[in-house]
Motif scaffolding. Structure first.
Motif, PDB file in Angstrom:
ATOM      1  N   TRP A 162       0.859  -1.785  -0.114  1.00 27.16           N
ATOM      2  CA  TRP A 162      -0.212   0.162   0.145  1.00 27.16           C
ATOM      3  C   TRP A 162       0.889   1.181  -0.005  1.00 27.16           C
ATOM      4  O   TRP A 162       0.669   2.388   0.639  1.00 27.16           O
ATOM      5  CB  TRP A 162      -0.843   0.264   0.879  1.00 27.16           C
ATOM      6  N   GLU A 163       2.151   1.452  -0.671  1.00 24.71           N
ATOM      7  CA  GLU A 163       3.128   2.360  -0.941  1.00 24.71           C
ATOM      8  C   GLU A 163       2.335   2.708  -2.503  1.00 24.71           C
ATOM      9  O   GLU A 163       2.132   2.161  -3.302  1.00 24.71           O
ATOM     10  CB  GLU A 163       4.315   1.951  -0.717  1.00 24.71           C
ATOM     11  N   PRO A 164       2.125   4.060  -2.981  1.00 19.82           N
ATOM     12  CA  PRO A 164       1.937   4.992  -3.376  1.00 19.82           C
ATOM     13  C   PRO A 164       2.541   4.790  -5.099  1.00 19.82           C
ATOM     14  O   PRO A 164       3.969   4.698  -4.781  1.00 19.82           O
ATOM     15  CB  PRO A 164       1.528   6.095  -3.246  1.00 19.82           C
ATOM     16  N   ILE A 165       2.421   4.230  -6.251  1.00 17.93           N
ATOM     17  CA  ILE A 165       2.777   4.676  -7.357  1.00 17.93           C
ATOM     18  C   ILE A 165       2.509   5.846  -7.892  1.00 17.93           C
ATOM     19  O   ILE A 165       1.041   5.700  -8.410  1.00 17.93           O
ATOM     20  CB  ILE A 165       2.509   3.390  -8.314  1.00 17.93           C
ATOM     21  N   ASP A 166       3.614   6.844  -8.352  1.00 18.80           N
ATOM     22  CA  ASP A 166       3.478   7.503  -8.746  1.00 18.80           C
ATOM     23  C   ASP A 166       3.613   7.550 -10.444  1.00 18.80           C
ATOM     24  O   ASP A 166       4.467   7.693 -11.676  1.00 18.80           O
ATOM     25  CB  ASP A 166       4.911   9.024  -8.682  1.00 18.80           C
ATOM     26  N   MET A 167       2.493   6.635 -10.997  1.00 16.48           N
ATOM     27  CA  MET A 167       1.657   6.775 -12.190  1.00 16.48           C
ATOM     28  C   MET A 167       0.624   6.805 -12.231  1.00 16.48           C
ATOM     29  O   MET A 167       0.077   6.968 -11.556  1.00 16.48           O
ATOM     30  CB  MET A 167       1.927   5.164 -11.751  1.00 16.48           C
ATOM     31  N   ARG A 168       0.684   7.131 -14.328  1.00 10.08           N
ATOM     32  CA  ARG A 168      -0.889   7.254 -14.608  1.00 10.08           C
ATOM     33  C   ARG A 168      -1.044   7.173 -15.485  1.00 10.08           C
ATOM     34  O   ARG A 168      -0.590   6.159 -16.048  1.00 10.08           O
ATOM     35  CB  ARG A 168      -0.948   9.355 -14.488  1.00 10.08           C
ATOM     36  N   GLN A 169      -2.258   6.771 -15.849  1.00  9.89           N
ATOM     37  CA  GLN A 169      -2.716   6.125 -17.032  1.00  9.89           C
ATOM     38  C   GLN A 169      -4.083   6.830 -17.348  1.00  9.89           C
ATOM     39  O   GLN A 169      -5.244   5.210 -17.616  1.00  9.89           O
ATOM     40  CB  GLN A 169      -2.606   4.544 -16.984  1.00  9.89           C
ATOM     41  N   GLY A 170      -4.613   7.438 -17.222  1.00  7.06           N
ATOM     42  CA  GLY A 170      -5.672   8.169 -18.056  1.00  7.06           C
ATOM     43  C   GLY A 170      -6.266   9.444 -16.951  1.00  7.06           C
ATOM     44  O   GLY A 170      -6.991   9.850 -17.143  1.00  7.06           O
ATOM     45  N   GLY A 171      -6.871   8.507 -15.971  1.00  4.81           N
ATOM     46  CA  GLY A 171      -7.475   9.677 -15.051  1.00  4.81           C
ATOM     47  C   GLY A 171      -6.724   9.997 -13.508  1.00  4.81           C
ATOM     48  O   GLY A 171      -5.244   9.843 -14.126  1.00  4.81           O
ATOM     49  N   ASP A 172      -7.157  11.307 -13.734  1.00  5.85           N
ATOM     50  CA  ASP A 172      -6.172  11.657 -11.939  1.00  5.85           C
ATOM     51  C   ASP A 172      -5.724  11.326 -11.390  1.00  5.85           C
ATOM     52  O   ASP A 172      -6.659  10.856 -10.235  1.00  5.85           O
ATOM     53  CB  ASP A 172      -6.463  13.581 -12.366  1.00  5.85           C
ATOM     54  N   ARG A 173      -5.414  11.090 -10.056  1.00  6.04           N
ATOM     55  CA  ARG A 173      -5.050  11.222  -8.708  1.00  6.04           C
ATOM     56  C   ARG A 173      -5.958  11.446  -7.729  1.00  6.04           C
ATOM     57  O   ARG A 173      -6.310  12.141  -8.197  1.00  6.04           O
ATOM     58  CB  ARG A 173      -3.797  11.660  -8.224  1.00  6.04           C
ATOM     59  N   SER A 174      -6.419  10.881  -6.955  1.00  8.08           N
ATOM     60  CA  SER A 174      -8.033  11.626  -5.826  1.00  8.08           C
ATOM     61  C   SER A 174      -7.242  12.380  -5.103  1.00  8.08           C
ATOM     62  O   SER A 174      -7.784  13.507  -4.892  1.00  8.08           O
ATOM     63  CB  SER A 174      -7.957  10.661  -5.523  1.00  8.08           C
TER      64      SER A 174
END
Length: 290
Positions: free
Chosen positions: A205-217
């Motif tokens: 449950w460590e965040p991954i700094d990645m995107r694929q289409g949507g914005d982070r919350s």
């Protein structure tokens, strides 16, 4: 679901000429680089390779929202299935009077086709039926050559509404599994139509700094107290396949299996940063051609 802006007839024509050329055309247009099918390296490239050169009838079974339930039961996981109120091949056979006040309608043979009913007394039934009749005429195969959808029987399934603590549909926990091992998790939240917030995590449950289409919350999504149980279930459901995404709902600690997806975004979604396309591709060990 991605929108491809070409008429179904054009898809049929192009894919009939050459499936490889069709996917190369779509890939360059949507992902932005040339598709290498001889020596695929990236995640998106390998998904296209699987479309063309690999077949397993269990994958088509699991792409069907009705038939997948038997697969899940055979794995001893029937207790994690949502309640079903009915399945119909003809929309006019649906007796709305017999349905509860709240429910969800979905197509069984496609993705992203959902009607959420929170109060049946306010539902425009005729409009809902019109929409579902259109669903039954669609075949997702022609948009991206995802063969798992091609021969599925078009049907409508009605399931129990899963309650969430806000006005949005429940969060969707998506486990990306490779050869039976979950590697990372996407949490889709604040879903509204095709728009959703997308947050990626590793299995700790460590965040991954990645995107694929949507914005982070932009908010801290809490680690589920029963995360390990979801990981265990994902391992069981993915053990038969080189790659599958196992989706869950998890409201108030109650785990429900959503669906199994074999071609995430049809292999046409760009990664930000771009290197994740290759890093995730390293997880996917391609099987022999079938």
């Amino acid at each position: 679901m991605l929108v491809y802006y070409l008429k179904k007839s054009i898809y049929k024509f192009l894919s009939a000429i050459s499936k490889e050329m069709f996917l190369k055309f779509q890939f360059r247009r949507l992902v932005g680089y040339r598709l290498n099918l001889k020596s695929p390296k990236t995640y998106n490239e390998k998904l296209q390779w699987l479309k063309l050169y690999y077949r397993d009838e269990k994958m088509s079974q699991c792409a069907d929202k009705v038939e997948v339930r038997e697969y899940i039961k055979d794995k001893g996981l029937g207790d994690f299935l949502n309640e079903v109120y009915g399945v119909w091949g003809d929309v006019d056979d649906i007796d709305f009077d017999r349905l509860p006040k709240q429910f969800v309608m979905k197509s069984t043979h496609a993705s992203g086709q959902t009607i959420i009913c929170r109060d049946k007394s306010t539902l425009n039934i005729e409009a809902a039926k019109k929409k579902m009749k259109k669903w039954l005429k669609t075949n997702l195969y022609y948009f991206g050559l995802e063969w798992v959808y091609k021969d599925l029987q078009p049907r409508i399934i009605c399931e129990a509404l899963i309650y969430s603590k806000d006005t949005y549909p429940p969060k969707d926990y998506k486990f990306y599994c490779f050869n039976g091992l979950p590697k990372f998790i996407l949490v889709a939240s604040e879903r509204n139509g095709h728009n959703a917030k997308m947050d990626y995590f590793d299995l700790n449950w460590e965040p991954i700094d990645m995107r694929q289409g949507g914005d982070r919350s932009g908010i801290g999504i809490l680690k589920p107290s029963n995360l390990e149980k979801m990981i265990d279930i994902a391992k069981v459901l993915s053990q038969d396949f080189p790659h599958v995404r196992v989706d869950f709902y998890n409201e108030d600690g109650k785990i429900l299996i959503g669906e199994l997806t074999f071609f995430d975004s049809s292999g046409f979604a760009k990664f930000e940063p771009e290197e994740y396309d290759r890093l995730i591709g390293d997880f996917l060990l391609l099987p022999k051609k079938v």
